[in-house]
Design an enzyme around this catalytic site. Sequence first.
Site, PDB file in Angstrom:
ATOM      1  N   TYR A 166      25.911  66.941  57.957  1.00 46.01           N
ATOM      2  CA  TYR A 166      26.442  66.037  56.938  1.00 46.01           C
ATOM      3  C   TYR A 166      26.584  64.652  57.543  1.00 46.01           C
ATOM      4  O   TYR A 166      27.314  64.458  58.512  1.00 46.01           O
ATOM      5  CB  TYR A 166      27.794  66.500  56.392  1.00 46.01           C
ATOM      6  CG  TYR A 166      28.304  65.530  55.346  1.00 46.01           C
ATOM      7  CD1 TYR A 166      27.741  65.504  54.072  1.00 46.01           C
ATOM      8  CD2 TYR A 166      29.295  64.615  55.642  1.00 46.01           C
ATOM      9  CE1 TYR A 166      28.156  64.582  53.127  1.00 46.01           C
ATOM     10  CE2 TYR A 166      29.722  63.687  54.693  1.00 46.01           C
ATOM     11  CZ  TYR A 166      29.154  63.683  53.441  1.00 46.01           C
ATOM     12  OH  TYR A 166      29.562  62.754  52.500  1.00 46.01           O
ATOM     13  N   ASP A 188      26.285  60.660  65.598  1.00 44.35           N
ATOM     14  CA  ASP A 188      27.190  60.358  64.484  1.00 44.35           C
ATOM     15  C   ASP A 188      28.598  60.847  64.835  1.00 44.35           C
ATOM     16  O   ASP A 188      28.928  62.013  64.649  1.00 44.35           O
ATOM     17  CB  ASP A 188      26.659  61.040  63.210  1.00 44.35           C
ATOM     18  CG  ASP A 188      27.562  60.804  62.007  1.00 44.35           C
ATOM     19  OD1 ASP A 188      28.647  60.218  62.166  1.00 44.35           O
ATOM     20  OD2 ASP A 188      27.169  61.229  60.897  1.00 44.35           O
ATOM     21  N   LYS A 205      35.813  56.690  59.571  1.00 48.43           N
ATOM     22  CA  LYS A 205      36.994  57.572  59.496  1.00 48.43           C
ATOM     23  C   LYS A 205      38.185  57.090  60.342  1.00 48.43           C
ATOM     24  O   LYS A 205      38.899  56.211  59.920  1.00 48.43           O
ATOM     25  CB  LYS A 205      36.586  59.006  59.818  1.00 48.43           C
ATOM     26  CG  LYS A 205      35.623  59.554  58.760  1.00 48.43           C
ATOM     27  CD  LYS A 205      35.697  61.049  58.563  1.00 48.43           C
ATOM     28  CE  LYS A 205      35.064  61.451  57.258  1.00 48.43           C
ATOM     29  NZ  LYS A 205      33.745  62.079  57.358  1.00 48.43           N
TER      30      LYS A 205
END
Length: 426
Positions: free
Chosen positions: A142, A234, A263
Amino acid sequence: MNLSQRDRAVNWHPYTQMKTAEDAIAIVKGKGIYLFDDAGKQYIDAVSSWWVTLHGHAHPYIAQKVSEQLHTLEQVIFAGFTHEPAVRLSENLLKLLPENQKKVFYSDNGSTAVEVALKMCIQFAYNMGKQKTKILAFKHAYHGDTFGAMSVSGRSAWTQPFGEMLFEVIFIDPPTSENINELKSIIQKHSEELACFIYEPLVQGAAGMLMHASEDLSELMRLCRANGILMIQDEVFTGFGRTGKLFAADYLEEQPDIMCFSKGLTGGTMPMGITTASNRIFEAFLSEDRYKTLFHGHSFTANPLACAAALASMELLLKKETLCAIDLICKKHQSFSEELMQHPKVEHVRQTGTILAWEIKNNTRTSYFNETGKAAYRKFLERGIIMRPLGNVLYLVPPYCITSEELDVVYRNIMEVLDELEVLQS
Ligand SMILES: *Cc1c(COP(=O)(O)O)cnc(C)c1O
């Protein structure tokens, strides 16, 4: 009408089937690990509000720094202009990253950080006059919800309507000691056409907190390095202490070419994305030829308020108290996971640092649409704990300011909810 009803009249929520969804809970205030709804009920935010909150809600120090910045400079175009918070944030962040990371490119969320990284890799090849446009990624990956990020994410119900429009990606299983040689031969076979390998290091978050060993990932990275395949690491989820170290990079033997952050970057206060690159990547865009420019940017690139929040959050993160708090969460998770493993309805308990995940046994295939997970979600909410299962995968990703006692409260509630849950046994 109350807030939840007014919300239903006008808002369309993320990842939500609006026809069947219950009313959204109206949150009026946050403090530390707690969120308070409009009826005065308090909730422990055990998932850090979709994995972003590091030091607790409405942290006074971050609020003060953002407020000061707001009264000084709230925004300025970042093409042709710069400002102290962006320069200092880049300086401070690069010091913490693998030493080959030398340049910072700003955007405003995790998906855009990934888009920028992908464009850097594809254009790197283009600028070098090479035809390399294929990308390697993990199954069930993801990397976000924009089209490029969606393309390099695992194919699922989420991406199905867009299937034909997603670009071609070579998907491999995440590495294990058993399959590593097979994975290496797949990579080798495609090495000529592969522009880059994008991966979530150590933990595949949205896939259901799937975890792989750092040694195995390091081995794949070594092979990519040897074959000229660029690596995009990532760390949108794993960054800023989640894995027990500052970055997942701190567990790995190889350095990626490009890294993505979002985030926890601002401590969960403001939206911001960062893509960092090595000099090798950066220099491939230096040219008298305008066509070799990275033509990418967002209106709010390097927004000073978000930079101020990130600077304040990183300052808090590096404090001895915070590093000790992260350590404590890791240790407590570890002993709780032993207790969890004994539970008859639990399987596949796994942990990486502050991230603890396990599965509720059932006879249906693990899926995002799992009903047992939904039932657990409701039970936790009733008890004032926010846990948002991924299918039948339950997980804890708490803010670092959670105390030992508060963690014990969460653990106790987890055991009780597990006891109560009706599990479909095969
Ligand atoms: C959440 C996430 C993203 C996307 O970030 P958004 O800010 O939600 O767009 C990308 N990569 C990983 C690993 C993530 O967990």
